[in-house]
Design a protein around this motif. Sequence first.
Motif, PDB file in Angstrom:
ATOM      1  N   ILE A  40       7.994  15.160   8.317  1.00 21.55           N
ATOM      2  CA  ILE A  40       6.066  14.919   7.714  1.00 21.55           C
ATOM      3  C   ILE A  40       6.817  17.181   7.515  1.00 21.55           C
ATOM      4  CG2 ILE A  40       4.393  15.504   7.248  1.00 21.55           C
ATOM      5  CD1 ILE A  40       4.377  12.907   9.452  1.00 21.55           C
ATOM      6  N   ALA A  41       5.748  17.289   6.470  1.00 25.76           N
ATOM      7  CA  ALA A  41       6.158  18.960   6.227  1.00 25.76           C
ATOM      8  C   ALA A  41       5.289  19.554   4.590  1.00 25.76           C
ATOM      9  CB  ALA A  41       7.919  18.957   5.253  1.00 25.76           C
ATOM     10  N   PRO A  42       5.186  20.789   5.403  1.00 25.44           N
ATOM     11  CA  PRO A  42       4.243  21.473   3.573  1.00 25.44           C
ATOM     12  C   PRO A  42       4.537  20.985   2.488  1.00 25.44           C
ATOM     13  CG  PRO A  42       4.937  22.955   5.574  1.00 25.44           C
ATOM     14  CD  PRO A  42       5.537  21.244   5.688  1.00 25.44           C
ATOM     15  N   SER A  43       3.957  21.075   1.472  1.00 30.45           N
ATOM     16  CA  SER A  43       4.359  20.686  -0.168  1.00 30.45           C
ATOM     17  C   SER A  43       5.025  22.102  -0.741  1.00 30.45           C
ATOM     18  CB  SER A  43       3.134  19.958  -0.590  1.00 30.45           C
ATOM     19  OG  SER A  43       2.126  21.049  -0.238  1.00 30.45           O
ATOM     20  N   SER A  44       4.229  23.167   0.160  1.00 29.78           N
ATOM     21  CA  SER A  44       4.998  24.284  -0.548  1.00 29.78           C
ATOM     22  C   SER A  44       4.768  24.549  -1.986  1.00 29.78           C
ATOM     23  CB  SER A  44       6.323  24.327  -0.128  1.00 29.78           C
ATOM     24  OG  SER A  44       6.084  24.490   1.704  1.00 29.78           O
ATOM     25  N   GLY A  45       3.072  24.743  -2.661  1.00 32.14           N
ATOM     26  CA  GLY A  45       2.911  25.041  -3.762  1.00 32.14           C
ATOM     27  C   GLY A  45       4.081  23.425  -4.792  1.00 32.14           C
ATOM     28  N   GLY A  46       4.188  21.871  -3.568  1.00 36.20           N
ATOM     29  CA  GLY A  46       4.680  21.057  -4.816  1.00 36.20           C
ATOM     30  C   GLY A  46       6.554  21.438  -5.136  1.00 36.20           C
ATOM     31  N   GLN A  47       6.859  22.292  -3.817  1.00 41.06           N
ATOM     32  CA  GLN A  47       8.898  22.502  -4.009  1.00 41.06           C
ATOM     33  C   GLN A  47       9.350  21.572  -3.075  1.00 41.06           C
ATOM     34  OE1 GLN A  47       9.272  26.660  -4.972  1.00 41.06           O
ATOM     35  NE2 GLN A  47       7.055  26.678  -4.763  1.00 41.06           N
ATOM     36  N   VAL A  48       8.432  21.326  -1.862  1.00 45.49           N
ATOM     37  CA  VAL A  48       9.381  20.698  -0.850  1.00 45.49           C
ATOM     38  C   VAL A  48      10.159  19.296  -1.923  1.00 45.49           C
ATOM     39  CG1 VAL A  48       7.450  19.233  -0.519  1.00 45.49           C
ATOM     40  CG2 VAL A  48       9.337  19.602   0.900  1.00 45.49           C
ATOM     41  N   PRO A  49      11.344  18.959  -0.907  1.00 39.88           N
ATOM     42  CA  PRO A  49      12.202  17.777  -2.126  1.00 39.88           C
ATOM     43  C   PRO A  49      11.664  16.732  -1.111  1.00 39.88           C
ATOM     44  CG  PRO A  49      12.994  19.027  -0.187  1.00 39.88           C
ATOM     45  CD  PRO A  49      12.015  19.931  -0.180  1.00 39.88           C
ATOM     46  N   SER A  50      11.676  15.140  -2.126  1.00 36.97           N
ATOM     47  CA  SER A  50      11.011  13.821  -1.693  1.00 36.97           C
ATOM     48  C   SER A  50      11.602  12.798  -0.209  1.00 36.97           C
ATOM     49  CB  SER A  50      10.971  13.392  -2.794  1.00 36.97           C
ATOM     50  OG  SER A  50      12.462  13.192  -3.969  1.00 36.97           O
ATOM     51  N   SER A  51      13.088  13.676  -0.410  1.00 37.35           N
ATOM     52  CA  SER A  51      14.475  13.253   0.965  1.00 37.35           C
ATOM     53  C   SER A  51      14.676  14.594   0.879  1.00 37.35           C
ATOM     54  CB  SER A  51      14.949  12.151   0.376  1.00 37.35           C
ATOM     55  OG  SER A  51      15.613  12.250  -0.661  1.00 37.35           O
ATOM     56  N   ALA A  53      18.408  14.511   3.180  1.00 34.46           N
ATOM     57  CA  ALA A  53      19.765  13.411   3.984  1.00 34.46           C
ATOM     58  C   ALA A  53      19.368  12.665   4.221  1.00 34.46           C
ATOM     59  CB  ALA A  53      20.190  14.443   5.230  1.00 34.46           C
ATOM     60  N   GLY A  54      19.325  11.125   3.233  1.00 36.87           N
ATOM     61  CA  GLY A  54      18.760  10.372   3.193  1.00 36.87           C
ATOM     62  C   GLY A  54      17.525  10.293   3.256  1.00 36.87           C
ATOM     63  N   PHE A  55      16.948  10.610   3.924  1.00 39.30           N
ATOM     64  CA  PHE A  55      16.312  10.595   5.127  1.00 39.30           C
ATOM     65  C   PHE A  55      14.199  10.923   3.918  1.00 39.30           C
ATOM     66  CE2 PHE A  55      18.214  11.921   8.600  1.00 39.30           C
ATOM     67  CZ  PHE A  55      18.768  10.314   8.970  1.00 39.30           C
ATOM     68  N   PRO A  56      12.762  10.459   3.743  1.00 36.14           N
ATOM     69  CA  PRO A  56      11.819  10.171   3.109  1.00 36.14           C
ATOM     70  C   PRO A  56      11.570  12.023   3.709  1.00 36.14           C
ATOM     71  CG  PRO A  56      11.686   8.706   4.429  1.00 36.14           C
ATOM     72  CD  PRO A  56      13.748   8.848   4.861  1.00 36.14           C
ATOM     73  N   VAL A  57      10.983  12.468   3.098  1.00 39.55           N
ATOM     74  CA  VAL A  57      10.204  13.373   3.464  1.00 39.55           C
ATOM     75  C   VAL A  57       8.684  13.408   2.647  1.00 39.55           C
ATOM     76  CG1 VAL A  57       9.684  16.210   2.548  1.00 39.55           C
ATOM     77  CG2 VAL A  57      11.861  14.944   2.832  1.00 39.55           C
ATOM     78  N   VAL A  58       7.796  13.175   3.241  1.00 38.53           N
ATOM     79  CA  VAL A  58       6.123  13.376   3.089  1.00 38.53           C
ATOM     80  C   VAL A  58       5.441  14.622   3.203  1.00 38.53           C
ATOM     81  CG1 VAL A  58       3.575  12.285   3.915  1.00 38.53           C
ATOM     82  CG2 VAL A  58       5.856  10.975   4.439  1.00 38.53           C
ATOM     83  N   ALA A  59       5.118  14.810   2.225  1.00 39.70           N
ATOM     84  CA  ALA A  59       4.694  16.138   1.379  1.00 39.70           C
ATOM     85  C   ALA A  59       3.048  15.743   1.855  1.00 39.70           C
ATOM     86  CB  ALA A  59       4.532  17.046   0.518  1.00 39.70           C
ATOM     87  N   ALA A  60       2.595  17.419   2.520  1.00 33.99           N
ATOM     88  CA  ALA A  60       1.372  17.751   3.077  1.00 33.99           C
ATOM     89  C   ALA A  60       0.334  18.916   2.544  1.00 33.99           C
ATOM     90  CB  ALA A  60       1.195  17.574   4.785  1.00 33.99           C
ATOM     91  N   PRO A  61      -0.428  18.720   2.392  1.00 35.88           N
ATOM     92  CA  PRO A  61      -1.253  20.171   2.051  1.00 35.88           C
ATOM     93  C   PRO A  61      -0.578  21.382   3.400  1.00 35.88           C
ATOM     94  CG  PRO A  61      -2.840  18.590   2.177  1.00 35.88           C
ATOM     95  CD  PRO A  61      -1.406  17.873   2.643  1.00 35.88           C
ATOM     96  N   SER A  62      -0.386  22.160   2.709  1.00 31.85           N
ATOM     97  CA  SER A  62       0.188  23.477   3.071  1.00 31.85           C
ATOM     98  C   SER A  62      -0.612  24.587   2.888  1.00 31.85           C
ATOM     99  CB  SER A  62       1.387  23.846   2.133  1.00 31.85           C
ATOM    100  OG  SER A  62       1.458  24.719   0.974  1.00 31.85           O
ATOM    101  N   GLY A  63      -0.891  25.661   3.618  1.00 31.50           N
ATOM    102  CA  GLY A  63      -1.048  27.297   3.833  1.00 31.50           C
ATOM    103  C   GLY A  63      -0.406  28.107   3.534  1.00 31.50           C
ATOM    104  N   THR A  64      -0.835  29.140   4.104  1.00 31.72           N
ATOM    105  CA  THR A  64      -0.124  30.757   4.355  1.00 31.72           C
ATOM    106  C   THR A  64      -0.703  31.725   5.471  1.00 31.72           C
ATOM    107  OG1 THR A  64      -0.372  31.953   2.143  1.00 31.72           O
ATOM    108  CG2 THR A  64       0.918  30.417   2.368  1.00 31.72           C
TER     109      THR A  64
END
Length: 378
Positions: A40-51, A53-64
């Motif tokens: 589960i990771a920050p979306s970084s303006g929509g640039q975070v990968p969807s996976s 090492a074969g593991f899914p990445v759930v994007a969350a809203p982000s701030g700075t």
Amino acid sequence: MGVRVAIVAESFLPSVNGVSHSVLRVLEHLREAGHEALVIAPSSGGQVPSSYAGFPVVAAPSGTFPGYPDLPFGVTTSLRMETVLADFRPDVLHAAAPISMGHKAITVAHRMGIPTVAIYQTEYASFATRYWIGPAQSFIWRRVRHSHSLATMTLAPSSYTRQELINRGIPRVGLWGRGVDSVRFSPAHRDEAWRREVAPGGERIIGFVGRLAPEKQVEDLRVLADLPGTRMVVIGDGPRRAELEQQLPQALFLGQLTGDALPRAMASLDVLVHPGELETFCQTIQEALASGVPAVAPARGGPIDLIDPSHTGWLYPAGDLATMRSQVQDLVGDDRKRHAFGRAAREAVRHRSWSAVCADLVGHYRTAVDAHRLQGVV
């Protein structure tokens, strides 16, 4: 038996920093060892990968963070976090540098009866002072204490940081260092052609590698500006680059290097100087040592565990720039000593593989799960 790990990363790709770097290495190890993971990771303006090492990445809203737009952190609701964790059903939750989303994850996991391992990695409270938001320090320390006190286990990256957390009243603090790729970072990558291009007069090359941000204190390198027979190279990018280029006009700024360019440049330095006093570990120093390059740094934080004074580099009292200058001068002025330090530096870290370090981390996961069961929380 495999472990199911939910990793909540306060920072992740595309951001490149100590938090994201270690999370990537952990994910790679979990895949190779046959474990299961969710990120589960920050979306970084929509640039975070969807996976990864074969593991899914759930994007969350982000701030700075104020004054540092290149370092995002995650924000989400408790309900959303609970839903993701309930769907994945982890054996353990790994919170990487919890302060915002990680704090919420630990709170939710505690309520759900999920054991948690909190990785302390960033001196957020001290960063607040560097970024002109000093009044936030007390709030940040309260948040840090709350997160890590709820966690089943906290892991600090260095002995200095571990003691600091204990002094702050945080319980159950262990140690977990960082690995280094001693094939990628190796004296074998030293490039004499690169050195001639950077220092055509045959000067000894003094280097800094890292983010060009206030907490790195790169401006302290000004005391090395007039060392005879030397060339200063600054590798990295960040919000203070333009200002630092003005403060260090004699230095060569190469920007952020990636791929083969970074280990080639690292191995081609003569001395690495890392003046930041807020390093909980300092992976850059470990990579320099693996490259056969002695390092000079303040005697505070992670460098204390990494540098063996008079063998692999020097430690100077924090803020004592005159001593830092004399230590650098000692190394650039004595080829025999510098080469001996470089050989010792390589030998000191070359066995610290990410595989071994991450295997230790999985052991910590299992210990946290066992401790949680013994407490009768599940």
